[in-house]
Design a protein around this motif. Structure first.
Motif, short mmCIF file in Angstrom:
data_model
loop_
_atom_site.label_atom_id
_atom_site.label_comp_id
_atom_site.label_asym_id
_atom_site.label_seq_id
_atom_site.Cartn_x
_atom_site.Cartn_y
_atom_site.Cartn_z
N UNK A 118 0.85 -1.18 0.00
CA UNK A 118 0.00 0.00 0.00
C UNK A 118 0.89 1.24 0.00
N UNK A 119 0.29 2.40 -0.10
CA UNK A 119 1.04 3.65 -0.08
C UNK A 119 0.84 4.36 1.24
N UNK A 120 1.95 4.78 1.85
CA UNK A 120 1.90 5.52 3.12
C UNK A 120 2.37 6.95 2.87
N UNK A 121 1.73 7.92 3.49
CA UNK A 121 2.14 9.32 3.27
C UNK A 121 3.49 9.63 3.92
N UNK A 122 4.23 10.53 3.28
CA UNK A 122 5.48 11.05 3.84
C UNK A 122 5.18 12.47 4.32
N UNK A 123 5.29 12.67 5.61
CA UNK A 123 4.96 13.97 6.21
C UNK A 123 6.24 14.72 6.55
N UNK A 124 6.32 15.94 6.08
CA UNK A 124 7.48 16.78 6.40
C UNK A 124 7.05 17.99 7.21
N UNK A 125 8.01 18.87 7.50
CA UNK A 125 7.74 20.08 8.29
C UNK A 125 8.13 21.29 7.48
N UNK A 126 7.22 22.22 7.34
CA UNK A 126 7.51 23.48 6.66
C UNK A 126 7.75 24.56 7.70
N UNK A 127 8.94 25.11 7.69
CA UNK A 127 9.28 26.15 8.65
C UNK A 127 8.85 27.52 8.12
N UNK A 128 8.29 28.31 8.98
CA UNK A 128 7.88 29.66 8.60
C UNK A 128 9.03 30.63 8.86
N UNK A 129 8.95 31.73 8.22
CA UNK A 129 9.96 32.76 8.42
C UNK A 129 9.93 33.26 9.86
N UNK A 130 11.06 33.72 10.32
CA UNK A 130 11.17 34.16 11.71
C UNK A 130 10.12 35.19 12.08
N UNK A 131 9.87 36.14 11.16
CA UNK A 131 8.90 37.19 11.50
C UNK A 131 7.48 36.64 11.62
N UNK A 132 7.15 35.59 10.82
CA UNK A 132 5.83 34.97 10.92
C UNK A 132 5.71 34.19 12.22
N UNK A 133 6.78 33.44 12.56
CA UNK A 133 6.77 32.65 13.77
C UNK A 133 6.72 33.48 15.03
N UNK A 134 7.31 34.63 15.00
CA UNK A 134 7.35 35.47 16.19
C UNK A 134 5.97 36.02 16.54
N UNK A 135 5.11 36.13 15.53
CA UNK A 135 3.76 36.65 15.79
C UNK A 135 2.89 35.60 16.50
N UNK A 136 3.13 34.31 16.24
CA UNK A 136 2.37 33.24 16.88
C UNK A 136 3.28 32.04 17.03
N UNK A 137 3.78 31.84 18.26
CA UNK A 137 4.77 30.79 18.49
C UNK A 137 4.22 29.39 18.24
N UNK A 138 2.88 29.24 18.34
CA UNK A 138 2.28 27.92 18.12
C UNK A 138 2.22 27.56 16.64
#
Length: 301
Positions: free
Chosen positions: A95-115
Motif C-alpha cells: 500500500x502507499x503511506x504518506x510522507x509527512x514533512x515540516x515546513x518552517x515559517x519565516x522568523x517574522x511569521x513565527x514570532x507573531x504566533x509561536x504555536x
C-alpha cells in the motif's frame, strides 16, 4: 385467606408469562445492560481495534486487489504489539503511506504566533506493506461475546416467515465480514455461523425489513435503525432460550446507541418482537405431531 383462595393465588403465580410480559422483561434487561456501560469484552475489543489504521479508498482497493479475502490488515509491528507474528514466508500487501514533512515559517511569521512556527505538510508517498490476520499467528484478537444455545425448530420457522413476507433469503460468503445484510426485500446471511448466531442475525435483518423501509428508513438515523434491530434480536433470542450475555448491548454501543435511544423506540421494538415471536409459535400440525410422539413415548414406557 382460605385454602381455595390461597391455591388460586399459587396457581396464578405459577401461570406461564405472556408474550407481552416476556418482551417487556427482556427489553428492561437490555436497557439495564446499556445503562451499565461498556462490558469488559467490548472495552478489550475497542482497545484492540484502535490500533488498526483507517485506510484510504485507494489503499482499500489495493488490498482488495492483492488479497480479496483479507478481513483485518495491519503492519508488522502493529501485529507484534497485539501479540501476533507474521508467518515465515508470507508476502506483504503493498500500500502507499504518506510522507509527512515540516515546513518552517519565516522568523517574522513565527514570532507573531509561536504555536504556528512550523506546519506539517504532505511531501509524497512511499510503499509499505501490511498483512492480513490470516497471515499471522499468536494470541486471539479480542472479540465481543457470542450468542450461544440451540434455536431448534425456530430457525426453520423464522426462515419460512421471512419467505412468507415476500423477502428473498440467501446465504452468501461475499458479504463478509458482515454477518447479515438487509437490502429491502432481500436478506443475505453469511454462512458458517453457529446456529444461535445465524438465528440472531436473521432476526436482526428481519427486523430491518419490517421496520426500516420507505419513509421510516429516511426518517431515522443508522444509530436508531441498528439499535432497534438489535434490540428485537435480543428480545426474541432471550425469549426462545438463547444465551445472549451482553452481545446485543455491546453491538448497540458500537453504533453509539444507548438506553435513552432504546426507550424512545420501545413501542416499535415491542411490536416487531411480538410479530416475530408469534411467527415462531408451533403450527397446529406440529403440536399434533408432538402430542402423538408424547403418547407413543408413554406407551413404550
Amino acid at each position: 385467606m382460605n385454602i381455595i383462595a390461597k391455591n388460586e393465588a399459587i396457581d396464578t403465580h405459577n401461570q406461564p408469562k405472556t408474550a407481552r410480559e416476556v418482551i417487556a422483561e427482556n427489553v428492561q434487561l437490555l436497557i439495564e445492560q446499556l445503562e451499565a456501560g461498556h462490558s469488559e469484552a467490548l472495552t478489550d475489543y475497542l482497545n484492540a481495534m484502535s490500533r488498526f489504521h483507517h485506510y484510504s479508498l485507494g489503499n482499500i482497493l489495493e488490498i482488495a486487489r492483492q488479497r480479496p479475502d483479507a478481513t483485518r490488515v495491519a503492519g508488522f509491528w502493529t501485529w507484534k504489539n497485539l501479540g501476533r507474528s507474521v508467518k515465515k514466508g508470507e508476502k506483504g500487501i503493498r500500500i502507499l503511506a504518506p510522507i509527512i514533512g515540516v515546513r518552517k515559517k519565516k522568523d517574522e511569521e513565527g514570532s507573531r504566533d509561536i504555536t504556528k512556527q512550523n506546519s506539517a505538510v504532505l511531501c509524497g508517498f512511499r510503499s509499505t506493506y501490511v498483512f492480513d490476520v490470516s497471515q499471522t499467528d499468536g494470541v486471539d484478537l479480542p472479540s465481543m461475546r457470542e450468542i450461544s444455545g440451540d434455536p431448534g425448530e425456530n430457525s426453520a420457522r423464522l426462515a419460512a416467515f421471512v419467505c412468507s413476507r415476500g423477502i428473498t433469503l440467501v446465504y452468501s460468503p461475499n458479504i463478509a465480514p458482515a454477518l447479515g445484510m438487509s437490502y429491502g426485500g432481500r436478506i443475505a446471511i453469511l454462512p458458517g455461523q453457529s446456529k444461535a448466531e445465524e438465528f440472531s442475525t436473521l432476526v436482526h435483518e428481519t427486523a430491518h425489513e419490517l421496520l426500516h423501509k420507505a419513509e421510516r428508513r429516511t426518517a431515522t438515523t443508522k444509530t436508531v435503525r441498528e439499535t432497534e434491530a438489535e434490540a428485537v434480536a435480543f428480545v426474541v433470542g432471550k425469549a426462545i432460550g438463547l444465551v445472549t450475555g451482553t452481545a446485543s448491548a455491546d453491538y448497540i454501543s458500537l453504533y453509539h446507541g444507548n438506553a435513552s435511544l432504546l426507550a424512545e423506540s420501545l413501542e416499535v421494538i415491542q411490536k416487531t418482537a411480538a410479530v416475530i415471536l408469534a411467527a415462531l409459535e408451533p403450527t397446529i400440525e406440529e403440536k399434533n405431531d408432538a402430542a402423538a410422539t408424547d403418547e407413543l413415548a408413554e406407551v413404550a414406557a
